[in-house]
Write an enzyme that holds these catalytic residues in place. Structure first.
Site, PDB file in Angstrom:
ATOM      1  N   THR A 153     -49.318 -82.742 -60.174  1.00 30.58           N
ATOM      2  CA  THR A 153     -50.549 -81.967 -60.367  1.00 30.58           C
ATOM      3  C   THR A 153     -51.350 -81.783 -59.080  1.00 30.58           C
ATOM      4  O   THR A 153     -52.240 -80.946 -59.035  1.00 30.58           O
ATOM      5  CB  THR A 153     -51.438 -82.675 -61.415  1.00 30.58           C
ATOM      6  OG1 THR A 153     -51.506 -84.062 -61.052  1.00 30.58           O
ATOM      7  CG2 THR A 153     -50.869 -82.534 -62.812  1.00 30.58           C
ATOM      8  N   GLY A 154     -51.085 -82.571 -58.034  1.00 29.21           N
ATOM      9  CA  GLY A 154     -51.899 -82.552 -56.814  1.00 29.21           C
ATOM     10  C   GLY A 154     -51.489 -81.436 -55.851  1.00 29.21           C
ATOM     11  O   GLY A 154     -50.635 -80.590 -56.160  1.00 29.21           O
ATOM     12  N   SER A 181     -53.390 -87.002 -66.915  1.00 31.07           N
ATOM     13  CA  SER A 181     -52.606 -85.788 -67.159  1.00 31.07           C
ATOM     14  C   SER A 181     -51.500 -85.991 -68.202  1.00 31.07           C
ATOM     15  O   SER A 181     -51.031 -85.016 -68.813  1.00 31.07           O
ATOM     16  CB  SER A 181     -51.927 -85.341 -65.852  1.00 31.07           C
ATOM     17  OG  SER A 181     -52.860 -85.261 -64.808  1.00 31.07           O
ATOM     18  N   ARG A 184     -43.159 -96.004 -45.159  1.00 28.98           N
ATOM     19  CA  ARG A 184     -42.699 -95.311 -43.946  1.00 28.98           C
ATOM     20  C   ARG A 184     -42.278 -96.244 -42.822  1.00 28.98           C
ATOM     21  O   ARG A 184     -41.338 -95.953 -42.089  1.00 28.98           O
ATOM     22  CB  ARG A 184     -43.797 -94.399 -43.406  1.00 28.98           C
ATOM     23  CG  ARG A 184     -44.017 -93.145 -44.210  1.00 28.98           C
ATOM     24  CD  ARG A 184     -45.157 -92.352 -43.598  1.00 28.98           C
ATOM     25  NE  ARG A 184     -45.549 -91.244 -44.456  1.00 28.98           N
ATOM     26  CZ  ARG A 184     -46.777 -90.720 -44.466  1.00 28.98           C
ATOM     27  NH1 ARG A 184     -47.720 -91.219 -43.676  1.00 28.98           N
ATOM     28  NH2 ARG A 184     -47.056 -89.726 -45.259  1.00 28.98           N
ATOM     29  N   CYS A 215     -48.513 -85.807 -42.044  1.00 25.65           N
ATOM     30  CA  CYS A 215     -48.399 -84.366 -41.768  1.00 25.65           C
ATOM     31  C   CYS A 215     -48.679 -84.022 -40.300  1.00 25.65           C
ATOM     32  O   CYS A 215     -47.963 -83.195 -39.710  1.00 25.65           O
ATOM     33  CB  CYS A 215     -49.295 -83.574 -42.702  1.00 25.65           C
ATOM     34  SG  CYS A 215     -50.820 -84.416 -43.137  1.00 25.65           S
ATOM     35  N   ARG A 241     -61.208 -83.599 -38.971  1.00 25.94           N
ATOM     36  CA  ARG A 241     -61.049 -82.671 -40.107  1.00 25.94           C
ATOM     37  C   ARG A 241     -61.882 -81.431 -39.804  1.00 25.94           C
ATOM     38  O   ARG A 241     -63.056 -81.565 -39.416  1.00 25.94           O
ATOM     39  CB  ARG A 241     -61.556 -83.340 -41.396  1.00 25.94           C
ATOM     40  CG  ARG A 241     -61.327 -82.528 -42.651  1.00 25.94           C
ATOM     41  CD  ARG A 241     -59.884 -82.506 -43.114  1.00 25.94           C
ATOM     42  NE  ARG A 241     -59.453 -83.813 -43.594  1.00 25.94           N
ATOM     43  CZ  ARG A 241     -58.177 -84.163 -43.742  1.00 25.94           C
ATOM     44  NH1 ARG A 241     -57.211 -83.323 -43.436  1.00 25.94           N
ATOM     45  NH2 ARG A 241     -57.851 -85.367 -44.172  1.00 25.94           N
ATOM     46  N   HIS A 259     -52.303 -77.922 -39.552  1.00 22.85           N
ATOM     47  CA  HIS A 259     -52.837 -78.921 -38.626  1.00 22.85           C
ATOM     48  C   HIS A 259     -52.512 -78.479 -37.201  1.00 22.85           C
ATOM     49  O   HIS A 259     -51.349 -78.191 -36.874  1.00 22.85           O
ATOM     50  CB  HIS A 259     -52.210 -80.293 -38.878  1.00 22.85           C
ATOM     51  CG  HIS A 259     -52.634 -80.928 -40.177  1.00 22.85           C
ATOM     52  ND1 HIS A 259     -53.649 -80.431 -40.969  1.00 22.85           N
ATOM     53  CD2 HIS A 259     -52.187 -82.055 -40.803  1.00 22.85           C
ATOM     54  CE1 HIS A 259     -53.796 -81.213 -42.039  1.00 22.85           C
ATOM     55  NE2 HIS A 259     -52.925 -82.202 -41.964  1.00 22.85           N
ATOM     56  N   THR A 308     -48.963 -78.929 -45.868  1.00 18.80           N
ATOM     57  CA  THR A 308     -48.374 -79.246 -47.182  1.00 18.80           C
ATOM     58  C   THR A 308     -46.925 -78.759 -47.293  1.00 18.80           C
ATOM     59  O   THR A 308     -46.210 -79.160 -48.196  1.00 18.80           O
ATOM     60  CB  THR A 308     -49.197 -78.678 -48.369  1.00 18.80           C
ATOM     61  OG1 THR A 308     -49.249 -77.264 -48.258  1.00 18.80           O
ATOM     62  CG2 THR A 308     -50.589 -79.265 -48.427  1.00 18.80           C
TER      63      THR A 308
HETATM   64  N1  LIG Z   1     -52.000 -82.961 -48.490  1.00 24.43           N
HETATM   65  C1  LIG Z   1     -51.190 -83.073 -47.428  1.00 24.43           C
HETATM   66  O1  LIG Z   1     -51.181 -82.208 -46.524  1.00 24.43           O
HETATM   67  C2  LIG Z   1     -50.267 -84.257 -47.296  1.00 24.43           C
HETATM   68  C3  LIG Z   1     -49.364 -84.259 -46.257  1.00 24.43           C
HETATM   69  C4  LIG Z   1     -48.464 -85.330 -46.099  1.00 24.43           C
HETATM   70  C5  LIG Z   1     -48.502 -86.358 -47.008  1.00 24.43           C
HETATM   71  N2  LIG Z   1     -49.414 -86.359 -48.029  1.00 24.43           N
HETATM   72  C6  LIG Z   1     -49.363 -87.481 -48.977  1.00 24.43           C
HETATM   73  O2  LIG Z   1     -48.847 -86.956 -50.209  1.00 24.43           O
HETATM   74  C7  LIG Z   1     -49.415 -87.655 -51.323  1.00 24.43           C
HETATM   75  C8  LIG Z   1     -50.105 -86.645 -52.243  1.00 24.43           C
HETATM   76  O3  LIG Z   1     -51.138 -86.000 -51.517  1.00 24.43           O
HETATM   77  P1  LIG Z   1     -52.007 -84.808 -52.143  1.00 24.43           P
HETATM   78  O4  LIG Z   1     -52.725 -84.233 -50.985  1.00 24.43           O
HETATM   79  O5  LIG Z   1     -51.159 -83.941 -52.999  1.00 24.43           O
HETATM   80  O6  LIG Z   1     -53.031 -85.619 -53.097  1.00 24.43           O
HETATM   81  P2  LIG Z   1     -53.767 -85.164 -54.441  1.00 24.43           P
HETATM   82  O7  LIG Z   1     -53.991 -83.684 -54.447  1.00 24.43           O
HETATM   83  O8  LIG Z   1     -54.942 -86.056 -54.578  1.00 24.43           O
HETATM   84  O9  LIG Z   1     -52.688 -85.518 -55.605  1.00 24.43           O
HETATM   85  C9  LIG Z   1     -52.408 -86.843 -55.984  1.00 24.43           C
HETATM   86  C10 LIG Z   1     -51.400 -86.881 -57.128  1.00 24.43           C
HETATM   87  O10 LIG Z   1     -51.176 -88.279 -57.443  1.00 24.43           O
HETATM   88  C11 LIG Z   1     -51.386 -88.458 -58.865  1.00 24.43           C
HETATM   89  N3  LIG Z   1     -51.950 -89.775 -59.120  1.00 24.43           N
HETATM   90  C12 LIG Z   1     -53.105 -90.285 -58.645  1.00 24.43           C
HETATM   91  N4  LIG Z   1     -53.305 -91.537 -59.142  1.00 24.43           N
HETATM   92  C13 LIG Z   1     -52.254 -91.798 -59.972  1.00 24.43           C
HETATM   93  C14 LIG Z   1     -51.889 -92.901 -60.800  1.00 24.43           C
HETATM   94  N5  LIG Z   1     -52.643 -93.995 -60.884  1.00 24.43           N
HETATM   95  N6  LIG Z   1     -50.738 -92.818 -61.493  1.00 24.43           N
HETATM   96  C15 LIG Z   1     -49.937 -91.720 -61.412  1.00 24.43           C
HETATM   97  N7  LIG Z   1     -50.253 -90.630 -60.669  1.00 24.43           N
HETATM   98  C16 LIG Z   1     -51.386 -90.682 -59.953  1.00 24.43           C
HETATM   99  C17 LIG Z   1     -52.361 -87.365 -59.270  1.00 24.43           C
HETATM  100  O11 LIG Z   1     -52.229 -87.120 -60.673  1.00 24.43           O
HETATM  101  P3  LIG Z   1     -53.481 -86.670 -61.599  1.00 24.43           P
HETATM  102  O12 LIG Z   1     -53.734 -85.218 -61.298  1.00 24.43           O
HETATM  103  O13 LIG Z   1     -52.972 -86.889 -62.972  1.00 24.43           O
HETATM  104  O14 LIG Z   1     -54.635 -87.543 -61.238  1.00 24.43           O
HETATM  105  C18 LIG Z   1     -51.874 -86.195 -58.405  1.00 24.43           C
HETATM  106  O15 LIG Z   1     -50.784 -85.572 -59.031  1.00 24.43           O
HETATM  107  C19 LIG Z   1     -50.389 -88.697 -50.721  1.00 24.43           C
HETATM  108  O16 LIG Z   1     -49.742 -89.929 -50.617  1.00 24.43           O
HETATM  109  C20 LIG Z   1     -50.701 -88.105 -49.336  1.00 24.43           C
HETATM  110  O17 LIG Z   1     -51.093 -89.077 -48.409  1.00 24.43           O
HETATM  111  C21 LIG Z   1     -50.279 -85.322 -48.207  1.00 24.43           C
END
Ligand SMILES: NC(=O)c1ccc[n+]([C@@H]2O[C@H](COP(=O)([O-])OP(=O)(O)OC[C@H]3O[C@@H](n4cnc5c(N)ncnc54)[C@H](OP(=O)(O)O)[C@@H]3O)[C@@H](O)[C@H]2O)c1
Length: 359
Positions: free
Chosen positions: A20-21, A48, A117, A156, A242, A249, A335
């Site tokens: 969902t994120g 969710s 990692r 990232c 940020r 980035h 992303t």
């Molecule tokens: N954004 C980037 O550019 C980027 C780049 C590299 C790496 N990352 C890494 O990728 C991961 C996701 O990042 P994001 O930016 O997509 O974050 P995000 O938008 O906050 O999404 C987080 C996801 O994790 C789920 N989640 C949170 N708590 C949970 C729990 N207790 N049990 C099960 N699911 C849970 C959420 O589900 P719900 O919707 O149900 O809460 C959501 O689907 C992170 O570890 C981040 O550090 C992100």
């Protein structure tokens, strides 16, 4: 499109954890027409769970694919997921325990989270840069006794910098590396940074980002030798910021080399780099993983972030530096190249090298 390595072109069913994120949604967009993988399951938090995906996810970009909209969101429990491959976009607060449980249950986990990692037996992979690091999987399986596996991709901003720096490390060896980032808001997930904090503003702090960048660079650019990664012997210093940019980035980079290089030699190394040969025919690999822009005012997120479908890193302003040797600016999609696209490419490399179970 490259045919699936599975018999009669079948596809591997895959689950997206954290579907969902921001990164989870990018996985779904990238996988919807993928020639080798098919999204069969989506999973997320208790908030969710049990809802149709269309209700649980607040879709950020374009239209939600029909095939996924109707799926019921599952819990992140390996006993509830039948797919042999799990793309993980989970928040790091939960990723450690969940990804370990999936690997123990025999699943191949492609993780975006920071938790594993830097573990010595876990590959931190950008296929064009360090495909041979996947050899750590033999050690991982032997030492942990997992039937499955965990392969991670990098932070990232570290990914963007590592693609830009790999040709220079390969040819000249990097001695000192100084980086200042300008990171997009989508890097903070969804809903991420409050608009009143970021509009018209620059925030000179991203929690835990500088240590992540500094430690991951030396592993990404390190060498696989006898079951371990010998870290690249460079000193790294970073500032991370940020900024009010949606995606992309930007990293301002200054380096000194262990072996002398002229500006022309550095430019030639960047321009001629093709990335590891094992990646050349992978479906998500862009024609050019690294492009050197000649215009004096590029790269820019608005103009360059979607180069190569978001998988190309664009470098520009390559010039001599009066303190170290060379300075330049690199840009990549956080992303896509820095998260979901990088994970999908890792899975393609696992598939192409015969490391995935036959579904
Ligand atoms: N954004 C980037 O550019 C980027 C780049 C590299 C790496 N990352 C890494 O990728 C991961 C996701 O990042 P994001 O930016 O997509 O974050 P995000 O938008 O906050 O999404 C987080 C996801 O994790 C789920 N989640 C949170 N708590 C949970 C729990 N207790 N049990 C099960 N699911 C849970 C959420 O589900 P719900 O919707 O149900 O809460 C959501 O689907 C992170 O570890 C981040 O550090 C992100």
């Amino acid at each position: 499109m490259t045919a699936s390595p599975l018999p009669s072109g079948r596809k591997w069913p895959v689950a997206v954890l954290g579907a969902t994120g921001a990164v989870g949604q990018t996985f779904i967009r990238l996988l919807v027409d993928h020639p080798w993988f098919e999204v069969a399951e989506v999973a997320a938090s208790e908030r969710s769970e049990g809802k149709p995906y269309s209700e649980a996810a607040r879709w950020i970009e374009g239209s939600m694919p029909e095939s996924v909209a109707r799926m019921i969101v599952q819990p992140v429990d390996p006993s509830r997921i039948s797919s042999p491959i799990a793309f993980s976009a989970l928040d790091s607060s939960v990723a450690g325990d969940v990804e370990r449980a999936f690997a123990m249950a025999g699943k191949f986990v492609l993780s975006n989270a920071k938790n594993f990692r830097m573990e010595q037996d876990v590959p931190l992979v950008i296929p064009e840069v360090n495909a041979d690091h996947l050899q750590l999987l033999d050690r991982q399986r032997r030492e942990r006794g997992w039937k499955g596996a965990i392969v991670t991709n990098a932070n990232c901003a570290a990914t963007v910098a590592a693609v830009a720096l790999a040709p220079l490390e390969e040819k000249f060896g990097i001695d000192r590396l100084f980086m200042t980032t300008m990171q997009a808001v989508s890097g903070a997930g969804y809903p991420g940074v409050p608009s009143l904090d970021i509009l018209g503003n620059v925030i000179p702090y991203i929690a835990d980002e500088e240590p992540k960048l500094e430690r991951e660079m030396t592993k990404l650019l390190g060498r696989y030798e006898d079951g371990a990664i010998q870290k690249a012997p460079m000193k790294v210093s970073t500032h991370t910021n940020r900024v009010a940019v949606e995606h992309g980035h930007t990293v301002c980079i200054t380096v000194s080399f262990r072996n002398p290089a002229t500006l022309d030699q550095a430019l030639d190394a960047l321009r001629s780099w093709k990335g590891d040969e094992s990646t050349w025919n992978l479906p998500s690999r862009p024609a050019h993983p690294l492009v050197v822009a000649d215009e004096p005012n590029r790269p820019q997120p608005r103009r360059d972030v979607n180069a190569g479908g978001g998988m190309t890193v664009t470098v520009g302003r390559v010039r001599p530096d009066p303190i170290l040797d060379i300075r330049m600016v690199a840009l990549g999609h956080n992303t896509i190249r820095g998260a979901a696209g990088g994970s999908v490419l890792n899975a393609e490399l696992l598939a192409a090298t015969g490391r995935l179970p036959s579904a």
